[in-house]
Design a protein around this motif. Structure first.
Motif, PDB file in Angstrom:
ATOM      1  N   ASP A  40      -3.865 -12.051  -9.350  1.00 54.38           N
ATOM      2  CA  ASP A  40      -2.639 -12.322  -8.350  1.00 54.38           C
ATOM      3  C   ASP A  40      -2.771 -11.454  -7.127  1.00 54.38           C
ATOM      4  O   ASP A  40      -1.963 -11.650  -6.206  1.00 54.38           O
ATOM      5  CB  ASP A  40      -1.257 -12.202  -8.983  1.00 54.38           C
ATOM      6  CG  ASP A  40      -1.054 -13.271 -10.179  1.00 54.38           C
ATOM      7  OD1 ASP A  40      -1.437 -14.593  -9.726  1.00 54.38           O
ATOM      8  OD2 ASP A  40      -0.762 -13.116 -11.231  1.00 54.38           O
ATOM      9  N   ALA A  41      -3.534 -10.498  -7.213  1.00 57.64           N
ATOM     10  CA  ALA A  41      -3.569  -9.562  -6.312  1.00 57.64           C
ATOM     11  C   ALA A  41      -3.415 -10.167  -4.591  1.00 57.64           C
ATOM     12  O   ALA A  41      -2.726  -9.679  -3.951  1.00 57.64           O
ATOM     13  CB  ALA A  41      -4.907  -8.405  -6.414  1.00 57.64           C
ATOM     14  N   ASP A  46      -0.280 -11.144   0.230  1.00 56.79           N
ATOM     15  CA  ASP A  46       0.069 -11.916   1.383  1.00 56.79           C
ATOM     16  C   ASP A  46       1.795 -11.806   1.306  1.00 56.79           C
ATOM     17  O   ASP A  46       2.493 -11.718   2.215  1.00 56.79           O
ATOM     18  CB  ASP A  46      -0.262 -13.262   1.186  1.00 56.79           C
ATOM     19  CG  ASP A  46       0.284 -13.969   2.202  1.00 56.79           C
ATOM     20  OD1 ASP A  46      -0.206 -13.849   3.374  1.00 56.79           O
ATOM     21  OD2 ASP A  46       0.886 -15.054   1.934  1.00 56.79           O
ATOM     22  N   LEU A  47       2.386 -11.957   0.229  1.00 60.87           N
ATOM     23  CA  LEU A  47       3.820 -12.027   0.022  1.00 60.87           C
ATOM     24  C   LEU A  47       4.516 -10.724   0.430  1.00 60.87           C
ATOM     25  O   LEU A  47       5.297 -10.741   1.322  1.00 60.87           O
ATOM     26  CB  LEU A  47       4.208 -12.492  -1.462  1.00 60.87           C
ATOM     27  CG  LEU A  47       5.878 -12.491  -1.604  1.00 60.87           C
ATOM     28  CD1 LEU A  47       6.398 -13.357  -0.938  1.00 60.87           C
ATOM     29  CD2 LEU A  47       6.102 -12.543  -3.285  1.00 60.87           C
ATOM     30  N   ARG A  48       3.940  -9.768  -0.189  1.00 63.59           N
ATOM     31  CA  ARG A  48       4.539  -8.518   0.242  1.00 63.59           C
ATOM     32  C   ARG A  48       4.557  -7.999   1.665  1.00 63.59           C
ATOM     33  O   ARG A  48       5.274  -7.612   2.333  1.00 63.59           O
ATOM     34  CB  ARG A  48       4.005  -7.214  -0.534  1.00 63.59           C
ATOM     35  CG  ARG A  48       4.274  -7.308  -2.116  1.00 63.59           C
ATOM     36  CD  ARG A  48       3.574  -6.481  -3.048  1.00 63.59           C
ATOM     37  NE  ARG A  48       3.497  -5.036  -2.791  1.00 63.59           N
ATOM     38  CZ  ARG A  48       3.992  -4.279  -3.788  1.00 63.59           C
ATOM     39  NH1 ARG A  48       4.371  -4.525  -4.812  1.00 63.59           N
ATOM     40  NH2 ARG A  48       3.801  -2.837  -3.417  1.00 63.59           N
ATOM     41  N   ASN A  49       3.323  -8.285   2.490  1.00 59.33           N
ATOM     42  CA  ASN A  49       3.334  -8.059   3.709  1.00 59.33           C
ATOM     43  C   ASN A  49       4.028  -9.178   4.458  1.00 59.33           C
ATOM     44  O   ASN A  49       4.314  -8.754   5.577  1.00 59.33           O
ATOM     45  CB  ASN A  49       1.747  -8.059   4.154  1.00 59.33           C
ATOM     46  CG  ASN A  49       1.122  -6.852   3.935  1.00 59.33           C
ATOM     47  OD1 ASN A  49       1.725  -5.889   3.588  1.00 59.33           O
ATOM     48  ND2 ASN A  49      -0.429  -6.975   3.854  1.00 59.33           N
ATOM     49  N   TYR A  59       5.284  -0.539   7.821  1.00 60.93           N
ATOM     50  CA  TYR A  59       4.061  -0.168   7.038  1.00 60.93           C
ATOM     51  C   TYR A  59       3.356  -1.777   6.576  1.00 60.93           C
ATOM     52  O   TYR A  59       4.366  -2.568   6.426  1.00 60.93           O
ATOM     53  CB  TYR A  59       4.191   0.720   5.871  1.00 60.93           C
ATOM     54  CG  TYR A  59       5.526   0.253   5.067  1.00 60.93           C
ATOM     55  CD1 TYR A  59       5.108  -0.811   3.816  1.00 60.93           C
ATOM     56  CD2 TYR A  59       6.676   0.876   5.324  1.00 60.93           C
ATOM     57  CE1 TYR A  59       6.293  -1.172   3.259  1.00 60.93           C
ATOM     58  CE2 TYR A  59       7.657   0.380   4.323  1.00 60.93           C
ATOM     59  CZ  TYR A  59       7.458  -0.518   3.185  1.00 60.93           C
ATOM     60  OH  TYR A  59       8.627  -0.750   2.322  1.00 60.93           O
ATOM     61  N   ARG A  60       2.149  -1.796   6.231  1.00 60.44           N
ATOM     62  CA  ARG A  60       1.571  -3.124   5.524  1.00 60.44           C
ATOM     63  C   ARG A  60       0.617  -2.520   4.472  1.00 60.44           C
ATOM     64  O   ARG A  60       0.445  -1.269   4.318  1.00 60.44           O
ATOM     65  CB  ARG A  60       0.936  -3.709   6.613  1.00 60.44           C
ATOM     66  CG  ARG A  60       1.758  -4.231   7.754  1.00 60.44           C
ATOM     67  CD  ARG A  60       2.606  -5.410   7.351  1.00 60.44           C
ATOM     68  NE  ARG A  60       3.308  -6.077   8.341  1.00 60.44           N
ATOM     69  CZ  ARG A  60       4.605  -5.597   9.221  1.00 60.44           C
ATOM     70  NH1 ARG A  60       5.122  -4.499   8.352  1.00 60.44           N
ATOM     71  NH2 ARG A  60       5.154  -6.318  10.057  1.00 60.44           N
ATOM     72  N   GLU A  61       0.527  -3.270   3.540  1.00 61.65           N
ATOM     73  CA  GLU A  61      -0.357  -3.073   2.502  1.00 61.65           C
ATOM     74  C   GLU A  61      -1.826  -3.450   2.538  1.00 61.65           C
ATOM     75  O   GLU A  61      -2.147  -4.436   3.339  1.00 61.65           O
ATOM     76  CB  GLU A  61       0.207  -3.146   1.210  1.00 61.65           C
ATOM     77  CG  GLU A  61       1.342  -2.356   1.018  1.00 61.65           C
ATOM     78  CD  GLU A  61       2.126  -2.908  -0.500  1.00 61.65           C
ATOM     79  OE1 GLU A  61       1.958  -2.053  -1.342  1.00 61.65           O
ATOM     80  OE2 GLU A  61       2.734  -3.995  -0.363  1.00 61.65           O
ATOM     81  N   LEU A  91       2.978 -18.321  -4.385  1.00 60.82           N
ATOM     82  CA  LEU A  91       3.753 -17.426  -4.782  1.00 60.82           C
ATOM     83  C   LEU A  91       5.087 -17.082  -3.733  1.00 60.82           C
ATOM     84  O   LEU A  91       5.089 -16.835  -2.583  1.00 60.82           O
ATOM     85  CB  LEU A  91       3.016 -15.959  -5.016  1.00 60.82           C
ATOM     86  CG  LEU A  91       3.774 -14.642  -5.577  1.00 60.82           C
ATOM     87  CD1 LEU A  91       4.323 -15.009  -6.798  1.00 60.82           C
ATOM     88  CD2 LEU A  91       2.841 -13.497  -5.318  1.00 60.82           C
ATOM     89  N   ARG A  92       6.178 -16.938  -4.303  1.00 67.20           N
ATOM     90  CA  ARG A  92       7.566 -17.126  -3.477  1.00 67.20           C
ATOM     91  C   ARG A  92       8.309 -15.913  -3.859  1.00 67.20           C
ATOM     92  O   ARG A  92       8.965 -15.488  -2.882  1.00 67.20           O
ATOM     93  CB  ARG A  92       8.121 -18.230  -3.739  1.00 67.20           C
ATOM     94  CG  ARG A  92       7.711 -19.596  -3.237  1.00 67.20           C
ATOM     95  CD  ARG A  92       7.395 -19.488  -1.672  1.00 67.20           C
ATOM     96  NE  ARG A  92       6.755 -20.722  -1.056  1.00 67.20           N
ATOM     97  CZ  ARG A  92       6.347 -20.829   0.128  1.00 67.20           C
ATOM     98  NH1 ARG A  92       6.776 -19.892   0.952  1.00 67.20           N
ATOM     99  NH2 ARG A  92       6.123 -22.073   0.522  1.00 67.20           N
TER     100      ARG A  92
END
Length: 374
Positions: A40-41, A46-49, A59-61, A91-92
């Motif tokens: 799922d990485a 994508d979701l976290r950013n 920040y971004r990851e 993923l939501r």
């Protein structure tokens, strides 16, 4: 020892955690929920950013950082994570509960999560956070550590007001405040960095693997008197280094420490005492730096980042930390970085704020930690 003495006045952690027998269901949003797995990485990145961009986080990851989360052996994604996926398989929402194996003074469970901006307002975040709190209580109860305990979250001070209200309604209160700072490196001739001369047997050295565990021991000692800090185990120390830049990192070692006095000092921890008896190097100050290229565009400038900075308590006042920090900042500048960056607890007990102000650092951002103390 202090933690053990405090814990004798507490009820057992299994009672204080008040863990529910079962976890609440999440029905809002009509999502399918399952634990996270390593595959799922990319979707999680994508979701976290996406969330970070919507909330104007500074920040971004990277995929390497997300992948590293799954590589840590102490994380239990099978029981301590949830992903919410819609009917199209996108993923939501996500929620994690994380504990650290090195906790010896306060056993902690930190809650991380978020909902895609397009799916906010449906109650997903509220129900997901209720699940995280419940699971966090279960994890604390199962730890068997009869210590003070904490359920905690981190939040940007200028983040969504609804998120802060969610935390506060759930009983979490602000406990600690942090500031992110920067120092301009573009004109070192006009605004020079200090030249630090170390006295006695202290010596500034570049980071190298031979000093790595000695730096860990120095960090554990340096942060023993910092609120909320816990010692790091070797496996914790070696993780989370996807952005680590060894050539920007510096240490101060004592080539001739008073081993007998240090071993006899009740403030010297057992691991340091054993290392001293074995004749291993003694790191007394450290500056561990990282490079976050993905943040350059977000912030609008390039920078080197001091992730960890500290001085052993017995060596404070001898400018060892300043020497390591200045060396790191010079390395940033030599590689073309426009700024030096770091963050600091606003209640730092070591006098770091005065040092940063004298070096020309300015505040750029702030955040907080909220918690339930058990």
């Amino acid at each position: 020892m202090a933690a053990t003495q405090t814990s004798t006045h507490l009820a057992p952690i299994a009672e204080r955690a008040d863990a529910p027998a079962s976890l609440p269901s999440i029905t809002a949003g009509d999502l399918t929920w399952r634990p996270a797995v390593a595959d799922d990485a990319p979707a999680l990145l994508d979701l976290r950013n996406t969330i970070a961009e919507a909330d104007a986080e500074p920040y971004r990851e990277t995929l390497e950082e997300i992948t590293d989360l799954f590589d840590a052996p102490w994380r239990r994604f099978d029981t301590d994570s949830l992903l919410g996926v819609d009917a199209e398989g996108t993923l939501r929402a996500y929620g994690f509960v994380e504990t650290m194996p090195g906790d010896t003074r306060t056993v902690r469970a930190f809650l991380f999560g978020g909902v895609h901006p397009d799916r906010r307002g449906e109650g997903i975040g509220r129900e997901l956070f209720a699940w995280q709190l419940a699971r966090g209580r279960q994890v604390l109860a199962a730890s068997g550590k009869d210590l003070p305990a904490r359920l905690g979250v981190f939040a940007e001070d200028d983040g969504p007001v609804a998120k802060l209200h969610l935390y506060e309604r759930a009983g979490l209160a602000p406990r600690r405040f942090y500031t992110e700072m920067r120092r301009d490196l573009r004109d070192l001739a006009g605004a020079p960095l200090p030249e630090v001369e170390l006295a006695g047997s202290l010596r500034l050295v570049p980071f190298s693997d031979e000093y790595d565990d000695a730096a860990r021991l120095a960090h554990n000692d340096a942060f023993r008197d910092h609120w909320g800090s816990e010692p790091q185990t070797p496996e914790q120390w070696s993780r989370g280094r996807t952005a680590f830049v060894p050539q920007w990192s510096y240490l101060v070692v004592d080539d001739a420490p008073d081993v007998e006095a240090l071993v006899a000092d009740p403030d010297t921890d057992a691991e340091t005492a054993a290392a001293l008896r074995a004749g291993e190097p003694l790191v007394v100050a450290y500056e561990m730096a990282a490079r976050f290229d993905e943040d350059f565009e977000v912030k609008g400038y390039t920078f080197g980042y001091t992730e960890l900075l500290g001085t052993r308590r017995a060596y404070r006042g001898r400018k060892a930390g300043l020497a390591a920090l200045a060396a790191g900042m010079r390395a940033f500048a030599a590689d073309g970085m426009e700024y030096a960056g770091l963050d600091v607890d606003t209640a730092n007990p070591s006098g770091a704020h005065g040092m940063y102000a004298a070096l020309g650092f300015e505040v750029t951002h702030s955040s907080r930690m909220l918690s339930i103390e058990l």
